[in-house]
Scaffold this motif. Structure first.
Motif, PDB file in Angstrom:
ATOM      1  N   UNK A  99     -48.328  -1.419 -23.662  1.00 32.01           N
ATOM      2  CA  UNK A  99     -46.950  -1.692 -24.086  1.00 32.01           C
ATOM      3  C   UNK A  99     -46.025  -1.875 -22.888  1.00 32.01           C
ATOM      4  N   UNK A 100     -46.195  -1.054 -21.860  1.00 26.08           N
ATOM      5  CA  UNK A 100     -45.385  -1.207 -20.651  1.00 26.08           C
ATOM      6  C   UNK A 100     -45.649  -2.553 -19.984  1.00 26.08           C
ATOM      7  N   UNK A 101     -46.892  -2.965 -19.947  1.00 23.47           N
ATOM      8  CA  UNK A 101     -47.228  -4.268 -19.367  1.00 23.47           C
ATOM      9  C   UNK A 101     -46.685  -5.406 -20.220  1.00 23.47           C
ATOM     10  N   UNK A 102     -46.700  -5.238 -21.527  1.00 16.63           N
ATOM     11  CA  UNK A 102     -46.147  -6.261 -22.429  1.00 16.63           C
ATOM     12  C   UNK A 102     -44.649  -6.420 -22.182  1.00 16.63           C
ATOM     13  N   UNK A 103     -43.952  -5.303 -21.964  1.00 17.93           N
ATOM     14  CA  UNK A 103     -42.507  -5.369 -21.702  1.00 17.93           C
ATOM     15  C   UNK A 103     -42.210  -6.109 -20.407  1.00 17.93           C
ATOM     16  N   UNK A 104     -43.014  -5.850 -19.394  1.00 14.78           N
ATOM     17  CA  UNK A 104     -42.780  -6.466 -18.088  1.00 14.78           C
ATOM     18  C   UNK A 104     -43.308  -7.877 -17.953  1.00 14.78           C
ATOM     19  N   UNK A 105     -44.395  -8.184 -18.635  1.00 20.34           N
ATOM     20  CA  UNK A 105     -45.040  -9.504 -18.538  1.00 20.34           C
ATOM     21  C   UNK A 105     -45.472  -9.953 -19.934  1.00 20.34           C
ATOM     22  N   UNK A 106     -44.529 -10.331 -20.797  1.00 21.71           N
ATOM     23  CA  UNK A 106     -44.856 -10.631 -22.196  1.00 21.71           C
ATOM     24  C   UNK A 106     -45.840 -11.784 -22.400  1.00 21.71           C
ATOM     25  N   UNK A 107     -45.905 -12.711 -21.487  1.00 21.54           N
ATOM     26  CA  UNK A 107     -46.804 -13.855 -21.659  1.00 21.54           C
ATOM     27  C   UNK A 107     -48.213 -13.603 -21.099  1.00 21.54           C
ATOM     28  N   UNK A 108     -48.387 -12.545 -20.337  1.00 22.44           N
ATOM     29  CA  UNK A 108     -49.666 -12.297 -19.672  1.00 22.44           C
ATOM     30  C   UNK A 108     -50.559 -11.400 -20.534  1.00 22.44           C
ATOM     31  N   UNK A 109     -51.245 -12.020 -21.483  1.00 23.38           N
ATOM     32  CA  UNK A 109     -52.081 -11.279 -22.431  1.00 23.38           C
ATOM     33  C   UNK A 109     -53.265 -10.604 -21.746  1.00 23.38           C
ATOM     34  N   UNK A 110     -53.828 -11.244 -20.738  1.00 24.28           N
ATOM     35  CA  UNK A 110     -54.970 -10.648 -20.043  1.00 24.28           C
ATOM     36  C   UNK A 110     -54.575  -9.366 -19.317  1.00 24.28           C
ATOM     37  N   UNK A 111     -53.406  -9.353 -18.715  1.00 30.22           N
ATOM     38  CA  UNK A 111     -52.922  -8.146 -18.047  1.00 30.22           C
ATOM     39  C   UNK A 111     -52.694  -7.037 -19.071  1.00 30.22           C
ATOM     40  N   UNK A 112     -52.098  -7.368 -20.203  1.00 32.62           N
ATOM     41  CA  UNK A 112     -51.867  -6.388 -21.261  1.00 32.62           C
ATOM     42  C   UNK A 112     -53.184  -5.808 -21.775  1.00 32.62           C
ATOM     43  N   UNK A 113     -54.163  -6.682 -21.984  1.00 27.82           N
ATOM     44  CA  UNK A 113     -55.477  -6.236 -22.462  1.00 27.82           C
ATOM     45  C   UNK A 113     -56.154  -5.353 -21.426  1.00 27.82           C
ATOM     46  N   UNK A 114     -56.023  -5.703 -20.146  1.00 25.79           N
ATOM     47  CA  UNK A 114     -56.585  -4.842 -19.091  1.00 25.79           C
ATOM     48  C   UNK A 114     -55.969  -3.447 -19.174  1.00 25.79           C
ATOM     49  N   UNK A 115     -54.673  -3.376 -19.435  1.00 24.60           N
ATOM     50  CA  UNK A 115     -54.023  -2.079 -19.599  1.00 24.60           C
ATOM     51  C   UNK A 115     -54.540  -1.321 -20.800  1.00 24.60           C
ATOM     52  N   UNK A 116     -54.854  -2.045 -21.849  1.00 23.20           N
ATOM     53  CA  UNK A 116     -55.355  -1.414 -23.067  1.00 23.20           C
ATOM     54  C   UNK A 116     -56.755  -0.852 -22.892  1.00 23.20           C
ATOM     55  N   UNK A 117     -57.614  -1.562 -22.159  1.00 22.78           N
ATOM     56  CA  UNK A 117     -59.022  -1.162 -22.075  1.00 22.78           C
ATOM     57  C   UNK A 117     -59.385  -0.395 -20.813  1.00 22.78           C
ATOM     58  N   UNK A 118     -58.443  -0.205 -19.903  1.00 24.70           N
ATOM     59  CA  UNK A 118     -58.799   0.353 -18.598  1.00 24.70           C
ATOM     60  C   UNK A 118     -59.436   1.740 -18.664  1.00 24.70           C
ATOM     61  N   UNK A 119     -59.284   2.468 -19.734  1.00 20.72           N
ATOM     62  CA  UNK A 119     -59.848   3.813 -19.798  1.00 20.72           C
ATOM     63  C   UNK A 119     -60.932   4.015 -20.841  1.00 20.72           C
ATOM     64  N   UNK A 120     -61.596   2.950 -21.299  1.00 21.60           N
ATOM     65  CA  UNK A 120     -62.516   3.129 -22.421  1.00 21.60           C
ATOM     66  C   UNK A 120     -63.829   3.801 -22.078  1.00 21.60           C
ATOM     67  N   UNK A 121     -64.313   3.687 -20.847  1.00 23.44           N
ATOM     68  CA  UNK A 121     -65.621   4.229 -20.511  1.00 23.44           C
ATOM     69  C   UNK A 121     -65.470   5.638 -19.972  1.00 23.44           C
TER      70      UNK A 121
END
Length: 154
Positions: free
Chosen positions: A26-48
């Motif tokens: 959400x923080x990445x979406x606020x700062x870079x709304x068009x950068x979906x890959x960056x937002x997704x990286x933020x979402x998945x960065x802690x899955x493992x």
């Protein structure tokens, strides 16, 4: 586990630290709304989940510098494992963002680190994980080779 579909990735996300991931994205979406890959990286960065250190019989009390090095090494290994796990599904840019080792994405890697750090203490409603399914599907769909994409009808 390497997720082969958005559904499998969603299962991993539901099993993990969802609040932290949601706030980071959400923080990445606020700062870079068009950068979906960056937002997704933020979402998945802690899955493992990484194995916890300290079960090897070594004393837990360590010098601060050594403990910092061990933590940094564990974090780098965690990033590598996560990046490799989602590479096929989410693509090379998400892979590079998660690795965080510089290169052409260095500025966005820094944004990802800052958002992840800020999300640990930020208090706001970041929505629910299901809100991100469409964004994950969009990024994953970009990775499908053009020969495997359905024909677009006008």
């Amino acid at each position: 586990m390497e997720p082969r579909s958005v559904e499998e990735l969603m299962d991993l996300l539901y099993a993990g630290r969802c609040r932290h991931a949601l706030r980071t994205a959400a923080l990445l979406r606020r700062g870079r709304p068009a950068d979906k890959e960056l937002q997704v990286a933020g979402l998945v960065h802690g899955i493992t989940a990484m194995p916890r250190s300290g079960g090897d019989g070594q004393p837990r009390a360590r010098a601060t510098a050594e403990a910092g090095h061990v933590r940094a090494t564990a974090e780098a290994e965690h990033a590598r494992v996560t990046a490799e796990a989602v590479r096929a599904l989410l693509g090379e840019r998400v892979f590079r963002l998660l690795l965080g080792d510089g290169g052409p994405d260095a500025d966005d890697q820094q944004r990802l680190r800052q958002a992840a750090e800020e999300s640990r203490t930020a208090v706001f409603d970041a929505g629910v994980l299901e809100d991100w399914r469409t964004v994950l599907e969009l990024v994953a769909a970009r990775q499908v080779p053009s020969a495997h994409r359905p024909a677009h009808r006008n």
